[in-house]
Design an enzyme around this catalytic site. Structure first.
Site, mmCIF file in Angstrom:
data_model
loop_
_atom_site.group_PDB
_atom_site.id
_atom_site.type_symbol
_atom_site.label_atom_id
_atom_site.label_comp_id
_atom_site.label_asym_id
_atom_site.label_seq_id
_atom_site.Cartn_x
_atom_site.Cartn_y
_atom_site.Cartn_z
ATOM 1 N N ARG A 90 36.245 43.227 31.767
ATOM 2 C CA ARG A 90 36.541 41.970 31.078
ATOM 3 C C ARG A 90 35.260 41.356 30.560
ATOM 4 N NH1 ARG A 90 38.861 37.531 33.058
ATOM 5 N NH2 ARG A 90 37.578 37.883 34.893
ATOM 6 N N SER A 161 31.399 45.050 40.829
ATOM 7 C CA SER A 161 32.024 45.013 42.157
ATOM 8 C C SER A 161 31.888 46.322 42.922
ATOM 9 C CB SER A 161 33.488 44.637 42.005
ATOM 10 O OG SER A 161 33.580 43.508 41.193
ATOM 11 N N ASP A 214 31.543 40.878 43.190
ATOM 12 C CA ASP A 214 32.706 40.001 42.947
ATOM 13 C C ASP A 214 32.925 38.979 44.069
ATOM 14 O OD1 ASP A 214 33.438 42.103 44.599
ATOM 15 O OD2 ASP A 214 35.332 42.544 43.598
HETATM 16 C C1 GLC Z 1 34.542 47.693 47.147
HETATM 17 C C2 GLC Z 1 33.103 47.513 46.689
HETATM 18 C C3 GLC Z 1 32.636 46.081 46.902
HETATM 19 C C4 GLC Z 1 33.626 45.123 46.264
HETATM 20 C C5 GLC Z 1 35.027 45.377 46.808
HETATM 21 C C6 GLC Z 1 36.069 44.465 46.187
HETATM 22 O O1 GLC Z 1 34.576 47.538 48.527
HETATM 23 O O2 GLC Z 1 32.252 48.392 47.395
HETATM 24 O O3 GLC Z 1 31.349 45.896 46.350
HETATM 25 O O4 GLC Z 1 33.227 43.804 46.522
HETATM 26 O O5 GLC Z 1 35.388 46.718 46.541
HETATM 27 O O6 GLC Z 1 36.161 44.637 44.806
#
Ligand code: GLC
Length: 521
Positions: A90, A161, A214
Site C-alpha cells: 500500500r 513487517s 508494523d
Molecule cells: C511476522 C514478522 C513480523 C511482523 C508480524 C506481523 O511475524 O516477522 O515482523 O510484525 O509478522 O505482521
C-alpha cells in the site's frame, strides 16, 4: 439426543468414536490457566534474555527500533507512507492534522506470488514504480508532502513487517523472511538502502526517512489517538508485538540517549525449539511443510496465514480415521493451504441449528458435497478449538508484556506493581489525565508517561491492535479477554484496553517519518 461438546450444543448424534476422538483433540488444544501461567513466565524470561542480547537462551529478538518518541496527537504534516507485509503493497498519503485527527488516502498494489520469491531488486523496483504511479496519479508534489527545505524530494516512512535489526530509524538489516516471502538478496542487507537505490534507479524523487515494523507503526498510530498507549500488536497474517521499554534495560544498546524506546519483540518466534509450547502433531506437520521450518512456531499457532492449515490437517486426520465425511476427502481439501482461515471465521459465525451455511462452504469452497449434520458439527468444533487456542496464546503474549511493563524492570509504571490485580486495587479508566512529564522538541515529544498517576493509581494501558484475525475472527477479542483475566486478574478489562488501530501500518509509517525528519534534520 443432544451431546454437549466444547461450546456448541450438538443436535445430531455423534458416534462414540467421534466423541472420543474430538475429546482427545480438545485435550490437546485446550490450554489451562496453569499452562498459560507457565508460558507467560517463559515468555518473560525470554524477553529479559533477549534484551540482554543472550540469543542462546532467547528466541525473542527484542529489537531496539530507535523510535524514542511517541506522538501525542498534536503533530501536523503530510507524509508518504509505504506498507509492505503481505500480499498487498500500500502506498499512502497521510495528513496529520493535529488534535488527534488525520486524513489518509491510499492505493493498494498486489504483490504477486512471483514477486514474493523474486530477487529483492525486482521487488524493490516494483515498489519504486508503484510509488511513482501513486505520486503521478494523485498529483503529489513538495507543495503537499513534507520535504527538506530547498529541495523537492518527498519524505516517506516505510512500514516493513518482517524482522529487521535496526541500527538507526532509517537503517535496518533483514534477519530472515517470514509469512511466505523468500526473495534472495535481502537477508543481511539494509532494507532502506535497497529501497532508496531502487527509487534512485527509477528516478522517483523520494527520500526514505524511516523504517518501522508494523507493530511499531501500530503503537505510534494508536498513540496519536490514545495517549496512554504502551503496546502495539498485530494479529493478522502474522503476529507480533512492540512495546515501550526503559532504555536502561536494553543492554544491547551501548549509549542510549533517550529514556524510553519502542522495542520490536518479534514474538512470532517465541520458543521456536518447542520447549514449552504445547505443539500438537498437526502443528509439527504444518511447520515441517512450511517455507521456514523451525522458526516462528508461535506465529504458526496463532496467525491467519496458518490457522486454516492446522484445521485442514485435523480434518484430514479425522477423515483418515473414517470419523468425518464418511472417510472421503476432496481434491481441494487435500491441497496444501487450501483451507483458508477466513473459512474458519465463516464456520464459527454460523449459529444456526442445522448449520446449512457450513454445508455451503464445504461444497462451494472445498468440494465436499456429501456432509451430514454431524460432519458439520465436528468441523465447527475443530475450528473452535484451533481458534480458541490462538486467542489464548495471543492473550498470553499480551499479558506477559503488560506484566513486564508494570514490573520493577518495566517502564509503564516505573516501579513494581502487583502482577495480578485484585478487587481492591485501583485502576483509573484513563484515556485522559495521563501523568506526563514531557520535554518538548520540535515535533514529537520525548515522553515519560507513566501508567501510574500522581496518586499512585494505575491508569488503563492502551494496546493498539491491527490485523484481520483480531478484527474479523468471531469471539477472538472475548477469548483473549478470558485469557487476560486468568493471567492479570479479574479486573483485566479495566487495566488493559484492546483497541483497533485503524490503518496502524500506514499512519505509523507517516508518524515515523515525522519523528525521523523532525529529530534528525
Ligand atoms: C511476522 C514478522 C513480523 C511482523 C508480524 C506481523 O511475524 O516477522 O515482523 O510484525 O509478522 O505482521
Amino acid at each position: 439426543m443432544s451431546v454437549s461438546f466444547t461450546h456448541t450444543k450438538h443436535h445430531a448424534k455423534w458416534s462414540d468414536k467421534q466423541t472420543e476422538a474430538l475429546a482427545k483433540l480438545a485435550k490437546e488444544f485446550t490450554l489451562s490457566t496453569a499452562q498459560l501461567e507457565h508460558l507467560t513466565s517463559a515468555f518473560l524470561d525470554q524477553m529479559q534474555s533477549g534484551l540482554a542480547g543472550d540469543h542462546k537462551s532467547s528466541d525473542l529478538a527484542m529489537i531496539p527500533t530507535f523510535v524514542a518518541g511517541r506522538p501525542d496527537g498534536h503533530e501536523r504534516g503530510s507524509y508518504l507512507a509505504l506498507d509492505l507485509g503481505g500480499t498487498n503493497l500500500r502506498v499512502c498519503l497521510i495528513t496529520l492534522k493535529g488534535n488527534h485527527e488525520l486524513e489518509s488516502h491510499s492505493r493498494a498494489f498486489k504483490v504477486s506470488d512471483h514477486l514474493q520469491e523474486a530477487h529483492i531488486s525486482e521487488l524493490m523496483d516494483f515498489i519504486a514504480i508503484s510509488i511513482k504511479e501513486f505520486i503521478t496519479s494523485e498529483h503529489i508534489s513538495s507543495k503537499i508532502v513534507e520535504h527538506p527545505s530547498g529541495s523537492d524530494t518527498l519524505e516517506l516512512g516505510f512500514t516493513f513487517s518482517f524482522p529487521v535489526t535496526q541500527t538507526a530509524i532509517d537503517a535496518g538489516m533483514l534477519l530472515r523472511w517470514t509469512k511466505g516471502f523468500s526473495c534472495p538478496g535481502a537477508v543481511g542487507n539494509d532494507i532502506v538502502q535497497l529501497l532508496q537505490e531502487a527509487l534512485n534507479r527509477n528516478e522517483v524523487n523520494v527520500h526514505v526517512a524511516a523504517l518501522v515494523n508494523d507493530t511499531v507503526g501500530t503503537l505510534l498510530a494508536h498513540s496519536y489517538k490514545h495517549p496512554n498507549t504502551f503496546i502495539g500488536a498485530i494479529f493478522g497474517t502474522g503476529t507480533n508485538g512492540a512495546y515501550v521499554e526503559a532504555t536502561r534495560s536494553i543492554k544491547t544498546m551501548s549509549h542510549p540517549t533517550a529514556k524510553e524506546m519502542i522495542v520490536n519483540i518479534e514474538w512470532g518466534n517465541f520458543d521456536k525449539d518447542k520447549r514449552v509450547l504445547p505443539v500438537t502433531p498437526f502443528d509439527n506437520k504444518l511447520d515441517r511443510e512450511s517455507i521456514n521450518p523451525g522458526v516462528h512456531v508461535f506465529e504458526k499457532m496463532i496467525s491467519g496465514m496458518y490457522l486454516g492449515e492446522i484445521t485442514r490437517n485435523i480434518l484430514l486426520h479425522l477423515i483418515d480415521h473414517r470419523l468425518l465425511f464418511d472417510g472421503t476427502s476432496s481434491q481441494k481439501l487435500n491441497t496444501h493451504w487450501a483451507f483458508e482461515t477466513k473459512f474458519m471465521s465463516q464456520i464459527e459465525s454460523d449459529t444456526s441449528a442445522t448449520l446449512i451455511p457450513i454445508a455451503q462452504i464445504l461444497e462451494q469452497e472445498l468440494g465436499i458435497y456429501l456432509n451430514t449434520q454431524v460432519d458439520r458439527e465436528i468441523v465447527k468444533a475443530v475450528c473452535q478449538m484451533v481458534g480458541k487456542r490462538a486467542a489464548r496464546l495471543s492473550a498470553m503474549a499480551t499479558a506477559a508484556v503488560v506484566r513486564r511493563g508494570l514490573s520493577v524492570e518495566g517502564h509503564f509504571a516505573g516501579h513494581g506493581y502487583p502482577l495480578k490485580l485484585s478487587e481492591g486495587d485501583h485502576v483509573f479508566g484513563a484515556r485522559t489525565g495521563v501523568h506526563k512529564n514531557e520535554t518538548a522538541t520540535e515535533g514529537v515529544h520525548e515522553r515519560t508517561d507513566s501508567a501510574v498517576d500522581h496518586g499512585g493509581n494505575l491508569q488503563q494501558i492502551n494496546v493498539g491492535i491491527d490485523g484481520s484475525v483480531f478484527e474479523h475472527y468471531p469471539h477472538f477479542k472475548e477469548r483473549m479477554f478470558e485469557g487476560l483475566t486468568e493471567l492479570l486478574g479479574p479486573r483485566a478489562k479495566e487495566l488493559v484496553a484492546l483497541g483497533i488501530a485503524t490503518d496502524g501500518s500506514g499512519v505509523g509509517a507517516a508518524l515515523a517519518a515525522l519523528i525521523a525528519t523532525k529529530h534528525c534534520r
